[in-house]
Design a protein around this motif. Structure first.
Motif, PDB file in Angstrom:
ATOM      1  N   ASP A  75      64.168  35.211  52.065  1.00 22.35           N
ATOM      2  CA  ASP A  75      64.604  34.876  53.423  1.00 22.35           C
ATOM      3  C   ASP A  75      64.655  36.174  54.240  1.00 22.35           C
ATOM      4  O   ASP A  75      65.553  37.001  54.052  1.00 22.35           O
ATOM      5  CB  ASP A  75      65.991  34.208  53.311  1.00 22.35           C
ATOM      6  CG  ASP A  75      66.487  33.666  54.641  1.00 22.35           C
ATOM      7  OD1 ASP A  75      65.902  34.005  55.677  1.00 22.35           O
ATOM      8  OD2 ASP A  75      67.481  32.918  54.620  1.00 22.35           O
TER       9      ASP A  75
ATOM     10  N   GLN B  70      68.403  25.418  48.877  1.00 27.31           N
ATOM     11  CA  GLN B  70      68.610  25.137  50.299  1.00 27.31           C
ATOM     12  C   GLN B  70      70.080  25.305  50.686  1.00 27.31           C
ATOM     13  O   GLN B  70      70.378  25.780  51.783  1.00 27.31           O
ATOM     14  CB  GLN B  70      68.147  23.723  50.644  1.00 27.31           C
ATOM     15  CG  GLN B  70      68.249  23.489  52.143  1.00 27.31           C
ATOM     16  CD  GLN B  70      67.499  22.271  52.585  1.00 27.31           C
ATOM     17  OE1 GLN B  70      67.534  21.230  51.918  1.00 27.31           O
ATOM     18  NE2 GLN B  70      66.811  22.388  53.692  1.00 27.31           N
TER      19      GLN B  70
ATOM     20  N   GLU C 189      70.699  28.802  51.534  1.00 33.34           N
ATOM     21  CA  GLU C 189      70.128  29.126  52.845  1.00 33.34           C
ATOM     22  C   GLU C 189      71.042  28.583  53.955  1.00 33.34           C
ATOM     23  O   GLU C 189      71.350  29.287  54.919  1.00 33.34           O
ATOM     24  CB  GLU C 189      68.730  28.493  52.940  1.00 33.34           C
ATOM     25  CG  GLU C 189      68.003  28.796  54.227  1.00 33.34           C
ATOM     26  CD  GLU C 189      66.680  28.039  54.348  1.00 33.34           C
ATOM     27  OE1 GLU C 189      66.380  27.179  53.490  1.00 33.34           O
ATOM     28  OE2 GLU C 189      65.964  28.289  55.327  1.00 33.34           O
TER      29      GLU C 189
ATOM     30  N   SER D 245      59.760  33.565  55.715  1.00 38.04           N
ATOM     31  CA  SER D 245      60.428  33.090  54.497  1.00 38.04           C
ATOM     32  C   SER D 245      59.359  32.662  53.521  1.00 38.04           C
ATOM     33  O   SER D 245      58.210  32.390  53.917  1.00 38.04           O
ATOM     34  CB  SER D 245      61.365  31.924  54.805  1.00 38.04           C
ATOM     35  OG  SER D 245      60.632  30.781  55.143  1.00 38.04           O
TER      36      SER D 245
END
Ligand code: VOV
Length: 247
Positions: free
Chosen positions: A16, A83, A86, A103
């Motif tokens: 990321d 996820q 994130e 990303s």
């Protein structure tokens, strides 16, 4: 049709990349910056706990050059957990001062070109490679890559033996860098825009240059490798992050 190679998959990986909005960050009071950092560091310590429990891993690095300022590399057993990491970062106040710059989503992969007789589900070495604790080296290098599919240079049309023999030669070059560069290869066919993510860890960034250069002369890279953008960065432990945030 050529025979495809069996692959082993481990943890899912997110790279990321973020750019910091320095103008907005500098406009905050020292108190506000302190609170925002505290919130970020509490998330950081959650990531550390996950790593200690061997339920994932992470690394935070500054990125040199204009492509990004930071890269957070996270590994988790499922795509949902990845996820969640994130999203929980995105919900921090610090995230409001960052802009996503790139990303990459992939899954740690080992191919079976180089055969061994062990059971991959129980072998501690293979399991450690598939679910790695990220090395704590000073530097990271990341780039995505494909194997070429054009005209006579089509990796996917080659017989298995030819591919295996080229991968053996590739592995021999890599082995010369044992103790200097650690590679994590993650597969991303069907997950992201390229076929693999290559993440290299080293204490001396010159070894990235030497390894990648030497591989350029090896057939599997020379003839069949296509590469995306390269990102190189420096490890940020908590203290270094604090220094980076200081105005
Ligand atoms: C640090 C050195 C290093 C070492 C020891 C090493 C060894 C090995 C081995 C033994 C194997 C095969 C088994 C497996 O583990 O999958 C691989 C596999 C792979 N590699 Fe590698 N590689 C290294 C390093 C290394 C680099 C620097 C690159 C980027 C290439 C370059 O030109 O920039 C790379 C790429 C890959 C890829 C994309 C694959 C999967 C190919 C596929 O078609 O499936 N790799 N690699």
């Amino acid at each position: 049709m050529s025979q495809s190679v069996q692959t082993l998959e481990g943890w899912y990986v997110l790279h990321d990349f973020r750019t910091i909005d320095w103008a907005a960050w500098k406009s905050l009071s020292a108190d506000e910056r302190g609170q925002i950092q505290e919130e970020l560091f509490s998330l950081y310590s959650e990531w550390k706990t996950v790593e200690e429990k061997k339920e994932g891993s992470f690394g935070v690095f500054s990125v040199v050059g204009h492509k990004a300022d930071l890269v957070f590399m996270h590994l988790r057993p499922t795509l949902e957990e990845l996820q969640d990491v994130e999203t929980s970062f995105n919900k921090t106040r610090f995230a409001e001062f960052t802009v996503p710059s790139y990303s990459y989503v992939s899954v740690v992969e080992l191919s079976t070109y180089v055969h061994s007789d062990v059971n991959p589900d129980t072998d501690p070495y293979i399991q450690g490679r598939l679910k790695p604790v990220l090395p704590k080296t000073k530097h990271i290098c990341f780039y995505p890559m494909n194997k070429r599919r054009s005209g006579n240079d089509n990796w996917y049309m080659l017989p298995m033996e030819e591919r295996s023999s080229m991968m053996r030669s590739h592995g021999m070059i890599g082995r010369k860098y044992a103790g200097q560069v650690i590679q994590i290869i993650s597969g991303s066919v069907g997950l992201d825009d390229w076929e693999w993510g290559v993440t290299l860890f080293a204490d001396d960034p010159v070894t990235y240059k030497k390894l990648v250069y030497e591989m350029r002369f090896d057939e599997v890279s020379a003839r069949y490798g296509d590469f995306g953008s390269f990102f190189v960065g420096n490890r940020l432990e908590e203290d270094q992050l604090k220094q980076l945030f200081a105005i």
